[in-house]
Design an enzyme around this catalytic site. Sequence first.
Site, PDB file in Angstrom:
ATOM      1  N   GLY A  82      -6.591  57.470  17.936  1.00 38.55           N
ATOM      2  CA  GLY A  82      -6.448  56.213  18.357  1.00 38.55           C
ATOM      3  C   GLY A  82      -7.190  55.790  19.953  1.00 38.55           C
TER       4      GLY A  82
ATOM      5  N   GLN B 214      -8.113  51.910  27.747  1.00 36.49           N
ATOM      6  CA  GLN B 214      -8.695  52.971  28.233  1.00 36.49           C
ATOM      7  C   GLN B 214     -10.361  52.864  28.555  1.00 36.49           C
ATOM      8  OE1 GLN B 214      -6.832  55.037  24.500  1.00 36.49           O
ATOM      9  NE2 GLN B 214      -7.056  56.798  25.917  1.00 36.49           N
TER      10      GLN B 214
ATOM     11  N   CYS C  55      -4.195  62.943  25.012  1.00 39.89           N
ATOM     12  CA  CYS C  55      -4.485  61.570  25.164  1.00 39.89           C
ATOM     13  C   CYS C  55      -6.122  61.747  25.706  1.00 39.89           C
ATOM     14  CB  CYS C  55      -3.840  60.881  26.324  1.00 39.89           C
ATOM     15  SG  CYS C  55      -4.559  59.291  26.640  1.00 39.89           S
ATOM     16  N   LEU C  56      -7.037  60.901  25.301  1.00 44.39           N
ATOM     17  CA  LEU C  56      -8.318  61.213  25.627  1.00 44.39           C
ATOM     18  C   LEU C  56      -8.564  60.780  27.079  1.00 44.39           C
ATOM     19  CD1 LEU C  56      -9.831  59.021  22.542  1.00 44.39           C
ATOM     20  CD2 LEU C  56      -9.864  61.548  23.165  1.00 44.39           C
TER      21      LEU C  56
ATOM     22  N   HIS D 268       2.226  55.325  21.495  1.00 46.62           N
ATOM     23  CA  HIS D 268       1.267  55.787  22.682  1.00 46.62           C
ATOM     24  C   HIS D 268       0.398  54.907  22.956  1.00 46.62           C
ATOM     25  CE1 HIS D 268      -1.317  59.386  24.171  1.00 46.62           C
ATOM     26  NE2 HIS D 268      -2.123  58.262  24.021  1.00 46.62           N
ATOM     27  N   GLU D 269      -0.192  53.992  22.097  1.00 49.70           N
ATOM     28  CA  GLU D 269      -1.318  53.144  22.232  1.00 49.70           C
ATOM     29  C   GLU D 269      -0.585  51.760  22.897  1.00 49.70           C
ATOM     30  OE1 GLU D 269      -3.903  54.409  22.166  1.00 49.70           O
ATOM     31  OE2 GLU D 269      -3.995  55.787  20.862  1.00 49.70           O
TER      32      GLU D 269
ATOM     33  N   HIS E  74      -0.218  52.215  26.544  1.00 47.87           N
ATOM     34  CA  HIS E  74      -1.455  52.079  27.251  1.00 47.87           C
ATOM     35  C   HIS E  74      -1.459  50.684  27.626  1.00 47.87           C
ATOM     36  CE1 HIS E  74      -3.620  55.925  27.393  1.00 47.87           C
ATOM     37  NE2 HIS E  74      -3.609  56.013  26.139  1.00 47.87           N
TER      38      HIS E  74
HETATM   39  O1  GNR Z   1      -6.637  61.417  19.862  1.00 49.96           O
HETATM   40  C1  GNR Z   1      -5.538  61.179  20.327  1.00 49.96           C
HETATM   41  N1  GNR Z   1      -4.480  62.017  19.665  1.00 49.96           N
HETATM   42  C2  GNR Z   1      -3.263  61.918  19.751  1.00 49.96           C
HETATM   43  C3  GNR Z   1      -2.057  63.114  19.357  1.00 49.96           C
HETATM   44  C4  GNR Z   1      -0.881  62.962  19.389  1.00 49.96           C
HETATM   45  C5  GNR Z   1      -0.309  61.819  19.891  1.00 49.96           C
HETATM   46  C6  GNR Z   1      -1.155  60.764  20.239  1.00 49.96           C
HETATM   47  C7  GNR Z   1      -2.503  60.866  20.217  1.00 49.96           C
HETATM   48  S1  GNR Z   1      -3.523  59.418  20.678  1.00 49.96           S
HETATM   49  C8  GNR Z   1      -4.767  60.374  21.216  1.00 49.96           C
HETATM   50  C9  GNR Z   1      -6.288  59.429  21.471  1.00 49.96           C
HETATM   51  C10 GNR Z   1      -5.653  58.633  22.764  1.00 49.96           C
HETATM   52  O2  GNR Z   1      -5.564  58.932  23.743  1.00 49.96           O
HETATM   53  N2  GNR Z   1      -5.104  57.126  22.451  1.00 49.96           N
HETATM   54  O3  GNR Z   1      -4.640  56.604  23.592  1.00 49.96           O
HETATM   55 NI    NI Z   2      -4.027  57.873  24.928  1.00 54.68          NI
END
Ligand code: GNR
Ligand code: NI
Length: 168
Positions: free
Chosen positions: A46, A51, A92-93, A134-135, A138
């Site tokens: 995601g 980001q 998270c990236l 999670h997104e 952000h």
């Molecule tokens: O790649 C991603 N893997 C992930 C794994 C578990 C819970 C959430 C994520 S999102 C993350 C990519 C990212 O940072 N999205 O904002």
């Molecule tokens: Ni993230």
Amino acid sequence: MALRTILRYPDPRLLQVAAPVERVDDAIRELIGDMADTMYEAPGIGLAATQIDVHLRIIVIDLSEKRDALQVFINPEIDNAGNELAVHEEGCLSVPGIFENVERPGRITVRALDAQGQPFTRDAEGLLAVCLQHEIDHLNGRVFVQHLSRLKQSRIRAKLAKQERDAA
Ligand code: GNR
Ligand code: NI
């Protein structure tokens, strides 16, 4: 299409609250293409526009093994969240190399616009529910580590600072 640079925690730009998209036009679709390229290249499941330092309410997600099922959510809103919480390990990236358990509602209903500007709703559970929350965090200027204790947050900041020093 182009790859964009992903901001890293604790970059203060990750704390900005994103603005709603007013019109879903070709410029927005081009941005979505860049977001998808950046997510696939990373690789991640995601990506929120925040980001890549674009403060508009846009999310891309692809949970498929073959990486051929892009889901786009513009101006996403959580319509309904179930009472039951679920714990899932998140990464998270923008916080590379850190994986921690986070507790969130296990089921949600999300309302959003698609890449054509058409409204839709999606019931989500499991990894999709985790990823959407999670997104959306952000877009609201929140990184998953902010769900953890202050002690864990400061340990994570120290570890990331060391990573940066060792990479230099
Ligand atoms: O790649 C991603 N893997 C992930 C794994 C578990 C819970 C959430 C994520 S999102 C993350 C990519 C990212 O940072 N999205 O904002
Ligand atoms: Ni993230």
